[in-house]
Design a protein around this motif. Structure first.
Motif: not given
Length: 250
Positions: A141-152, A177-178, A188-195
């Motif tokens: 479905y091309g999610w790798q193009q839609k999401l940022s690297l951290s979200e992936q 998160h850890r 660690l500081n990016t996990i919440g944003k990614g979720l």
């Protein structure tokens, strides 16, 4: 029917006594109502089973220790602090999961109608959903193009967590998160944003935990299965039932 109601009342009383969520396996809650004598060969086995369930529902090892110490007061004689701590250490280190086919759990399920068991209902629904999905759909479905690297990276860490814990794709996960940071390699500081980003795209449901010293509660995360297409505005009906049961929202 009266026997079922009586059993459910016992489960509810146990949950209140130990401050447990309603999605704990009712058979384990019933187990916690009993004490066992030396020679039955059950004290160690029950202690370990309870510990694995406390881990599954997101209790920290410290909280699990307090709960099991309290439960151990019912045993004759008590297992003792050393044994209890070892059981918890083993359960939390290797992340065992006992399902409905476990002989010990089955012995406590006799008076519980499966329609009243949230764990069994979810297991059945996820079993059906698992036959309809593939993690390859993420790329299809091309999610790798839609999401940022951290979200992936965060998304794939959830797949690894499911495998690690031996649960179905789309199962409710309790994780800090850890822990996600360690698996994903994301800071660690990016996990919440990614979720939160994955939630916005309707790839997961996410209820943040409470990382306070006086109250540590793991985050609740569930992947939406089957994996939706980027432009999809709806959730599979079976998944919707699971999400609704957790949030109370239709």
């Amino acid at each position: 029917m009266d026997e079922i109601i009586e059993t459910l009342e016992k489960v509810r009383a146990t949950n209140q006594r130990y401050v447990l969520p309603d999605f704990i396996k009712p058979c384990v809650a019933l187990m916690m109502e009993e004490g066992f004598e030396k020679g039955q060969g059950l004290r160690d086995k029950v202690a370990f089973t309870i510990a694995t369930e406390l881990r599954r529902i997101g209790k920290t090892s410290e909280v699990a220790e307090k709960i099991l110490f309290r439960w151990d007061e019912k045993n004759s004689p008590r297992l003792g602090f050393g044994v209890i701590r070892n059981k918890i250490k083993s359960a939390y280190r290797r992340e065992y999961t006992f399902g409905c086919n476990n002989e010990l759990l089955q012995s406590y399920c006799q008076n519980i109608d499966k329609q009243f068991c949230r764990y069994y209902r979810e297991f059945t629904q996820l079993n059906n959903l698992g036959r309809k999905t593939s993690n390859r759909d993420f790329y299809k479905y091309g999610w790798q193009q839609k999401l940022s690297l951290s979200e992936q990276a965060v998304y794939h860490s959830l797949i690894e967590l499911e495998k690690k814990r031996g649960v179905w794709a789309g199962s409710l996960l309790f994780a800090s998160h850890r822990e996600i940071a360690e698996i994903s390699g994301v800071s660690l500081n990016t996990i919440g944003k990614g979720l939160s980003g994955l939630t916005k795209y309707r790839l997961i449901t996410y209820k943040p935990g409470e990382p306070y010293r006086w109250r540590v509660v793991a985050s609740e995360i569930r992947r939406i299965i089957p994996i939706p297409e980027p432009n999809s505005k709806s959730i599979n009906s079976e998944t919707h039932k699971l999400v609704k049961s957790e949030t109370g929202k239709g």
